[in-house]
Scaffold this active site. Structure first.
Site, mmCIF file in Angstrom:
data_model
loop_
_atom_site.group_PDB
_atom_site.id
_atom_site.type_symbol
_atom_site.label_atom_id
_atom_site.label_comp_id
_atom_site.label_asym_id
_atom_site.label_seq_id
_atom_site.Cartn_x
_atom_site.Cartn_y
_atom_site.Cartn_z
ATOM 1 N N CYS A 181 -6.678 57.797 -13.664
ATOM 2 C CA CYS A 181 -5.928 58.462 -12.591
ATOM 3 C C CYS A 181 -6.409 59.896 -12.335
ATOM 4 C CB CYS A 181 -4.434 58.464 -12.914
ATOM 5 S SG CYS A 181 -4.016 59.474 -14.354
ATOM 6 N N CYS A 338 6.423 -7.589 8.133
ATOM 7 C CA CYS A 338 6.904 -8.424 9.227
ATOM 8 C C CYS A 338 6.004 -8.170 10.437
ATOM 9 C CB CYS A 338 8.353 -8.069 9.563
ATOM 10 S SG CYS A 338 8.904 -8.757 11.141
ATOM 11 N N CYS A 351 9.571 -20.709 -0.761
ATOM 12 C CA CYS A 351 9.472 -21.184 0.615
ATOM 13 C C CYS A 351 8.621 -20.254 1.484
ATOM 14 C CB CYS A 351 10.881 -21.304 1.189
ATOM 15 S SG CYS A 351 10.915 -21.720 2.921
ATOM 16 N N CYS A 365 5.797 -17.281 9.372
ATOM 17 C CA CYS A 365 5.182 -18.017 8.270
ATOM 18 C C CYS A 365 4.502 -17.029 7.318
ATOM 19 C CB CYS A 365 4.158 -19.004 8.848
ATOM 20 S SG CYS A 365 3.023 -19.674 7.614
HETATM 21 ZN ZN LIG Z 1 1.586 -20.413 9.383
HETATM 22 ZN ZN LIG Z 2 10.944 -7.811 11.357
HETATM 23 ZN ZN LIG Z 3 -4.000 57.997 -16.159
#
Ligand SMILES: [Zn+2]
Ligand SMILES: [Zn+2]
Ligand SMILES: [Zn+2]
Ligand SMILES: [Zn+2]
Ligand SMILES: [Zn+2]
Ligand SMILES: [Zn+2]
Length: 598
Positions: A181, A338, A351, A365
């Site tokens: 400083c 979907c 299924c 399907c």
């Molecule tokens: Zn199919």
């Molecule tokens: Zn749907």
């Molecule tokens: Zn200093």
């Protein structure tokens, strides 16, 4: 600022892990507290005609095929005199005294005492000795070997003056200018790190604050003069830093002591600041350590306590759990979107006729994702698009991949769900330990039903502690089973696992259901089931001993070879990709699995 000397690397790579001449001034945990067991009430034991057997080497794992068999075992065992000093108990006691659990204050005291001893040895102030010790990863042996053979080299590497000076800091005796400083300061107002470069307190304070903000690096700082490598050590930091920075510096010093030493490990439990000190050269042996906070962990790998399976088994298993590839495969095997609304659809029955959930309700399907009404008579064999594609070999590969992934995931889930369920059960057992232990919420009511004083119920608490420990061990056998390829070992393994499991279920049921039934039967009348208590207590104590023996036998079998089965990460990876071995038969333990779910 001067960088660390070139010699630094050279020193760090040298062998320095030899045994330290460490003292032993912190109490070792006793076997009982270290393994989380409570002391039995000595007076109460006198009532137990079946004997408070802690070990019974005669109990083998192959000797009972049914629940009845196990019950016979408990009855037979009750008639024997069991030597409390033998076998398993000794083994466990030996293991538990291989480490000590240290609190933050104990660690600090340990470090100071350790440092003071080395300071005496090499005739340096403790703050400088700590810097030397840290250079050798807190190994007094390392200091001993290197300091006297080449003190100059060590001094150089650590940042101590080569002229043999033992100054950890210095104060100016004349008026000087601070070269940070540029203010002029009178005598006694400035400090140096034992070298000729004096700075004012304000500049030193800022210098230390910046270093502490950088983390553990603050332990390695040197004199701010670029050409000087004098080490800034604790004496100077305590002198110039504000209280908060000095405190943090002290914390980093303890952290360094634990994290850089080869003999110490933090307890990994959240919020716990204790450490475990291994009573040997390095924490590389596979050993479950139990912290005073209740958390158990492996000293070698840091994962939760995993006896009887190896660190490798745990590592491979945890990696598998962490990787999301299984999840991805599961989604691949089980969901499509979907075609109408893009919502993911999970196929959970055989299924092929899929109906999207409301409001979409689109029917399609599963195989071709075409509208269902195009499929004559609702029969997927009439799925022309699929049949054509199959004939051309177009869908074959993808469908095959789906079905393989499904089998692979099912197998993984079989082990994973049991692994997870045993942990849930273990947590439940630990809750029971708390509820039935000293000052537990249920202790008074249970003691009243039996018409006994509360201290008599320690056997009940011990039973639940045993349940928790058995659940923990059993849990890890599923991680092992998943990676077990050797058919010869699989037979032995599954036999051990199912015997251990049976003894555990008997114990858990007796501790939980029998006890609850008795308390309910007493209906708040003190001592109403006192006569039944006389049967219940020895039965539960014996089931506790039987379960303990089964699990210790299992652990011993693992140690004697079963665990030598290689867990090769490459095999594990290949299994995830390829067609895995068939699912283990689990028809008969499905209901047991449900029980585990609480
Ligand atoms: Zn199919
Ligand atoms: Zn749907
Ligand atoms: Zn200093
Ligand atoms: Zn300097
Ligand atoms: Zn802990
Ligand atoms: Zn481990």
């Amino acid at each position: 600022m001067a960088s660390t000397g070139d010699n630094e690397e050279e020193y760090h790579s040298s062998p320095e892990e030899a045994e330290e001449g460490g003292g032993d001034d912190v109490d070792r945990m006793s076997f009982r507290s270290a393994s989380n067991e409570s002391d039995n009430d000595a007076g109460a034991d006198d009532d137990c005609t079946y004997g408070d057997s802690d070990s019974n080497d005669d109990c083998t794992y192959g000797d009972s095929d049914s629940d009845d068999g196990l019950y016979d075992e408990y009855e037979e065992e009750g008639l024997e005199e069991v030597d409390d000093e033998g076998g398993i108990l000794d083994e466990m006691r030996f293991t538990a005294t291989q480490y000590a659990v240290l609190t933050m204050d104990e660690l600090r005291a340990r470090q100071e005492e350790h440092t003071a001893r080395v300071a005496d040895l090499i005739a340096l102030p403790p703050a400088l000795a700590a810097a030397v010790l840290r250079h050798f990863k807190w190994s007094a042996q390392g200091v001993w070997e290197r300091w006297f053979s080449d003190e100059r080299k060590v001094r150089n590497a650590v940042g101590l003056r080569e002229d043999g000076s033992a100054l950890s800091r210095a104060v100016n005796d004349a008026t000087l200018t601070c070269y940070i400083c540029f203010e002029v300061q009178g005598p006694g107002e400035m400090r140096s790190a034992g070298c000729a470069h004096f700075y004012c307190r304000g500049c030193w304070s800022g210098y230390v604050r910046t270093a502490v903000g950088d983390g553990v690096r603050c332990l390695s700082i040197r004199c701010p003069d670029m050409a000087c490598s004098a080490a800034v050590v604790r004496d100077l930091v305590d002198d110039v830093a504000d209280a908060k920075d000095a405190k943090r510096y002290g914390e980093f010093l303890v952290r360094s002591y634990v994290e850089e030493s080869k003999r110490l490990r933090w307890c990994p439990a959240a919020g716990c600041d204790r450490a475990v000190e291994f009573d040997g050269e390095k924490c590389t042996v596979q050993l479950d350590a139990w912290c005073a906070c209740g958390h158990g962990f492996c000293l070698a790998c840091g994962e939760e306590a995993h006896r009887p399976v190896s660190c490798d088994t745990v590592r491979v298993w945890m990696e598998k759990n962490r990787s999301d590839s299984e999840t991805a495969q599961w989604v691949l095997a089980n969901t499509k979107h979907c075609p109408e609304c893009r919502r993911p659809i999970e196929k959970n029955h055989g299924c092929m006729h899929m109906t999207c959930s409301p409001p979409c309700k689109h029917q399609f399907c599963w195989l071709c994702l075409g509208p269902w009404e195009k499929h004559d008579g609702g029969n997927f064999y009439n799925c022309n698009r699929y049949n054509e594609a199959w004939a051309e070999g177009k869908y074959t590969e993808e469908e095959l991949r789906r079905s393989q992934a499904k089998v692979s995931v099912d197998r993984y889930l079989h082990y994973y769900e049991r692994w997870a369920a045993h942990e849930r059960s273990r947590q439940k057992a630990l809750e029971d330990v708390a509820a039935l232990g000293k000052d537990g919420s249920q202790r008074e009511a249970v003691a009243a039903a039996f018409g006994v004083v509360e201290t008599e119920l320690d056997f009940l608490e011990e039973a639940f502690r045993q349940v928790a420990e058995c659940r923990r061990m059993l849990r890890w056998t599923y991680a092992f089973g998943y990676n077990l390829d050797d058919p010869a070992k699989r037979d032995l393994f599954e036999d051990l696992q199912s015997q251990a499991d049976k003894s555990l279920e008997l114990l858990h049921e007796c501790a939980e259901k029998d006890r609850k039934d008795l308390v309910a039967e007493a209906a708040g009348v003190r001592g109403a089931v006192a006569d039944k208590y006389l049967e219940f207590r020895p039965k539960l104590s014996s089931l506790t001993a039987v379960a303990r023996n089964h699990f210790e036998n299992m652990a011993r079998a693992f140690r004697d070879g079963l665990a030598e089965v290689e867990v090769d990460p490459a095999v594990a990876a290949r299994r995830a990709a390829a067609v895995p071995p068939p699912l283990p038969k689990d028809d008969d333990d499905d209901h047991r699995f449900d029980d585990l779910r609480m």
